[in-house]
Scaffold this motif. Structure first.
Motif, PDB file in Angstrom:
ATOM      1  N   LEU A 238       0.832  -1.201   0.000  1.00 55.74           N
ATOM      2  CA  LEU A 238       0.000   0.000   0.000  1.00 55.74           C
ATOM      3  C   LEU A 238       0.868   1.254   0.000  1.00 55.74           C
ATOM      4  CD1 LEU A 238      -2.846   1.228   0.096  1.00 55.74           C
ATOM      5  CD2 LEU A 238      -2.752   1.023   2.594  1.00 55.74           C
ATOM      6  N   ASP A 239       1.911   1.282   0.818  1.00 54.22           N
ATOM      7  CA  ASP A 239       2.844   2.418   0.829  1.00 54.22           C
ATOM      8  C   ASP A 239       3.451   2.627  -0.556  1.00 54.22           C
ATOM      9  OD1 ASP A 239       2.410   2.932   3.510  1.00 54.22           O
ATOM     10  OD2 ASP A 239       4.259   1.954   4.192  1.00 54.22           O
ATOM     11  N   GLY A 240       3.877   1.546  -1.188  1.00 55.10           N
ATOM     12  CA  GLY A 240       4.467   1.639  -2.526  1.00 55.10           C
ATOM     13  C   GLY A 240       3.465   2.127  -3.558  1.00 55.10           C
ATOM     14  N   ALA A 241       2.222   1.681  -3.444  1.00 55.04           N
ATOM     15  CA  ALA A 241       1.183   2.106  -4.381  1.00 55.04           C
ATOM     16  C   ALA A 241       0.915   3.605  -4.251  1.00 55.04           C
ATOM     17  CB  ALA A 241      -0.090   1.309  -4.154  1.00 55.04           C
ATOM     18  N   TYR A 242       0.845   4.088  -3.013  1.00 52.57           N
ATOM     19  CA  TYR A 242       0.657   5.527  -2.811  1.00 52.57           C
ATOM     20  C   TYR A 242       1.866   6.317  -3.336  1.00 52.57           C
ATOM     21  CZ  TYR A 242      -3.728   5.774  -0.209  1.00 52.57           C
ATOM     22  OH  TYR A 242      -5.050   5.747   0.148  1.00 52.57           O
ATOM     23  N   ARG A 243       3.056   5.787  -3.137  1.00 49.87           N
ATOM     24  CA  ARG A 243       4.246   6.465  -3.662  1.00 49.87           C
ATOM     25  C   ARG A 243       4.151   6.578  -5.176  1.00 49.87           C
ATOM     26  NH1 ARG A 243       8.973   3.102  -2.746  1.00 49.87           N
ATOM     27  NH2 ARG A 243       8.043   2.020  -4.482  1.00 49.87           N
ATOM     28  N   ASN A 244       3.790   5.476  -5.843  1.00 47.63           N
ATOM     29  CA  ASN A 244       3.639   5.514  -7.304  1.00 47.63           C
ATOM     30  C   ASN A 244       2.587   6.537  -7.716  1.00 47.63           C
ATOM     31  OD1 ASN A 244       5.562   3.508  -7.672  1.00 47.63           O
ATOM     32  ND2 ASN A 244       4.062   1.870  -7.829  1.00 47.63           N
ATOM     33  N   ALA A 245       1.476   6.577  -6.998  1.00 45.70           N
ATOM     34  CA  ALA A 245       0.406   7.513  -7.326  1.00 45.70           C
ATOM     35  C   ALA A 245       0.877   8.957  -7.193  1.00 45.70           C
ATOM     36  CB  ALA A 245      -0.800   7.256  -6.421  1.00 45.70           C
TER      37      ALA A 245
ATOM     38  N   ARG B 158      -6.787   3.832  -5.820  1.00 47.89           N
ATOM     39  CA  ARG B 158      -7.503   4.211  -7.048  1.00 47.89           C
ATOM     40  C   ARG B 158      -8.446   5.376  -6.778  1.00 47.89           C
ATOM     41  NH1 ARG B 158      -7.361  -1.458  -7.445  1.00 47.89           N
ATOM     42  NH2 ARG B 158      -9.472  -1.580  -6.599  1.00 47.89           N
ATOM     43  N   ASP B 159      -9.079   5.392  -5.614  1.00 51.37           N
ATOM     44  CA  ASP B 159      -9.940   6.522  -5.243  1.00 51.37           C
ATOM     45  C   ASP B 159      -9.112   7.804  -5.128  1.00 51.37           C
ATOM     46  OD1 ASP B 159     -12.106   4.781  -5.167  1.00 51.37           O
ATOM     47  OD2 ASP B 159     -12.140   4.646  -2.966  1.00 51.37           O
ATOM     48  N   TRP B 160      -7.918   7.709  -4.523  1.00 51.88           N
ATOM     49  CA  TRP B 160      -7.032   8.867  -4.406  1.00 51.88           C
ATOM     50  C   TRP B 160      -6.651   9.363  -5.797  1.00 51.88           C
ATOM     51  CZ3 TRP B 160      -2.344  10.663  -5.929  1.00 51.88           C
ATOM     52  CH2 TRP B 160      -1.822  11.761  -5.233  1.00 51.88           C
ATOM     53  N   ASN B 161      -6.320   8.444  -6.680  1.00 47.20           N
ATOM     54  CA  ASN B 161      -5.950   8.826  -8.048  1.00 47.20           C
ATOM     55  C   ASN B 161      -7.086   9.598  -8.720  1.00 47.20           C
ATOM     56  OD1 ASN B 161      -3.511   7.502  -7.748  1.00 47.20           O
ATOM     57  ND2 ASN B 161      -4.071   5.769  -9.025  1.00 47.20           N
ATOM     58  N   ARG B 162      -8.291   9.071  -8.622  1.00 48.86           N
ATOM     59  CA  ARG B 162      -9.436   9.726  -9.274  1.00 48.86           C
ATOM     60  C   ARG B 162      -9.701  11.112  -8.672  1.00 48.86           C
ATOM     61  NH1 ARG B 162     -11.504   6.724 -13.084  1.00 48.86           N
ATOM     62  NH2 ARG B 162     -11.495   4.454 -12.914  1.00 48.86           N
ATOM     63  N   ALA B 163      -9.476  11.259  -7.379  1.00 46.09           N
ATOM     64  CA  ALA B 163      -9.724  12.545  -6.717  1.00 46.09           C
ATOM     65  C   ALA B 163      -8.603  13.558  -6.953  1.00 46.09           C
ATOM     66  CB  ALA B 163      -9.908  12.322  -5.208  1.00 46.09           C
ATOM     67  N   ASN B 164      -7.388  13.089  -7.218  1.00 51.47           N
ATOM     68  CA  ASN B 164      -6.234  13.993  -7.248  1.00 51.47           C
ATOM     69  C   ASN B 164      -5.527  14.120  -8.586  1.00 51.47           C
ATOM     70  OD1 ASN B 164      -5.720  14.846  -4.284  1.00 51.47           O
ATOM     71  ND2 ASN B 164      -6.210  12.669  -4.192  1.00 51.47           N
ATOM     72  N   ILE B 165      -5.779  13.221  -9.509  1.00 50.07           N
ATOM     73  CA  ILE B 165      -5.111  13.272 -10.814  1.00 50.07           C
ATOM     74  C   ILE B 165      -6.160  13.679 -11.845  1.00 50.07           C
ATOM     75  CG2 ILE B 165      -3.852  11.968 -12.566  1.00 50.07           C
ATOM     76  CD1 ILE B 165      -2.818  10.160 -10.261  1.00 50.07           C
ATOM     77  N   GLU B 166      -5.928  14.847 -12.440  1.00 48.27           N
ATOM     78  CA  GLU B 166      -6.924  15.435 -13.329  1.00 48.27           C
ATOM     79  C   GLU B 166      -7.261  14.543 -14.525  1.00 48.27           C
ATOM     80  OE1 GLU B 166      -7.107  19.440 -15.987  1.00 48.27           O
ATOM     81  OE2 GLU B 166      -6.394  19.649 -13.922  1.00 48.27           O
ATOM     82  N   ASN B 167      -6.260  14.029 -15.207  1.00 45.67           N
ATOM     83  CA  ASN B 167      -6.459  13.181 -16.386  1.00 45.67           C
ATOM     84  C   ASN B 167      -5.997  11.765 -16.054  1.00 45.67           C
ATOM     85  OD1 ASN B 167      -7.268  15.466 -17.950  1.00 45.67           O
ATOM     86  ND2 ASN B 167      -5.117  15.985 -18.216  1.00 45.67           N
ATOM     87  N   TYR B 168      -6.896  11.002 -15.488  1.00 42.73           N
ATOM     88  CA  TYR B 168      -6.574   9.661 -14.989  1.00 42.73           C
ATOM     89  C   TYR B 168      -7.337   8.615 -15.782  1.00 42.73           C
ATOM     90  CZ  TYR B 168      -6.511   5.711 -11.690  1.00 42.73           C
ATOM     91  OH  TYR B 168      -6.369   4.478 -11.112  1.00 42.73           O
ATOM     92  N   LYS B 169      -6.609   7.636 -16.314  1.00 42.40           N
ATOM     93  CA  LYS B 169      -7.230   6.518 -17.026  1.00 42.40           C
ATOM     94  C   LYS B 169      -6.777   5.229 -16.361  1.00 42.40           C
ATOM     95  CE  LYS B 169      -8.365   6.930 -21.498  1.00 42.40           C
ATOM     96  NZ  LYS B 169      -8.171   6.839 -22.944  1.00 42.40           N
ATOM     97  N   GLU B 170      -7.734   4.487 -15.859  1.00 44.80           N
ATOM     98  CA  GLU B 170      -7.439   3.233 -15.181  1.00 44.80           C
ATOM     99  C   GLU B 170      -7.695   2.069 -16.137  1.00 44.80           C
ATOM    100  OE1 GLU B 170      -8.819   2.994 -11.049  1.00 44.80           O
ATOM    101  OE2 GLU B 170      -9.864   1.187 -11.727  1.00 44.80           O
TER     102      GLU B 170
END
Length: 168
Positions: free
Chosen positions: A59-66, A91-103
């Motif tokens: 989880l720490d590594g995933a947040y670092r990557n994000a 993934r929720d953090w990515n959607r909330a914080n990355i303007e152009n996010y494609k999963e």
């Protein structure tokens, strides 16, 4: 400044994330110079990662990557990140914080992953030689609403998957 797009390619070990990510990188790079490829396995080396493979360490590594992806995309650079990162909260953090996010979720049946077993992880878990392998003895949260979901069971060429990503 226009923000870059983050292509978050997720799936279990052996799903084809790195292969698809590299081809996607080459396709985007042919059209524009601002693109960055972050493979989470390579990132562990670059970041001198002392983290292990427990849920908390993953989880720490995933947040670092994000956070790295967001930082680079905020500078107008597209980012392709190939990572297991099977955590709803990331993934929720990515959607909330990355303007152009494609999963992009590469779903592969477990029997196909075990057959591929490129890193020998699945065999090691089955033989009791290894633990904390995502999808085997470690429960994960699979993407519920990815922008693109591809069943990568070997019937589609990686180039076709990249075409699907770029046409979305």
């Amino acid at each position: 400044m226009n923000k870059g797009t983050v292509y978050w390619i997720t799936g279990l070990s052996g799903a084809g994330k790195t292969t698809v990510g590299k081809i996607l990188y080459e396709r985007i790079r042919a059209k524009k110079p601002n693109v960055f490829f972050l493979d989470s396995d390579a990132g562990r080396i670059v970041f001198n990662d002392k983290c292990g493979y427990s849920r908390e360490e993953r989880l720490d590594g995933a947040y670092r990557n994000a956070r790295v992806c967001k930082m680079i995309a905020d500078q107008g650079i597209d980012v392709i990140c190939s990572t297991i990162s099977m955590f709803d909260e990331v993934r929720d953090w990515n959607r909330a914080n990355i303007e152009n996010y494609k999963e992009i979720y590469l779903e592969v049946p477990m029997e196909v992953l075990i057959k591929r077993d490129q890193k020998g992880l699945y065999t090691k878990v089955q033989n009791g030689e290894c633990k904390d392998v995502a999808g085997m003895d470690m429960k994960l949260a699979f993407p519920k609403a990815p922008d693109i979901k591809v069943v990568n069971d070997g019937t589609l060429a990686p180039e076709k998957i990249v075409e699907m990503i770029l046409s979305d």
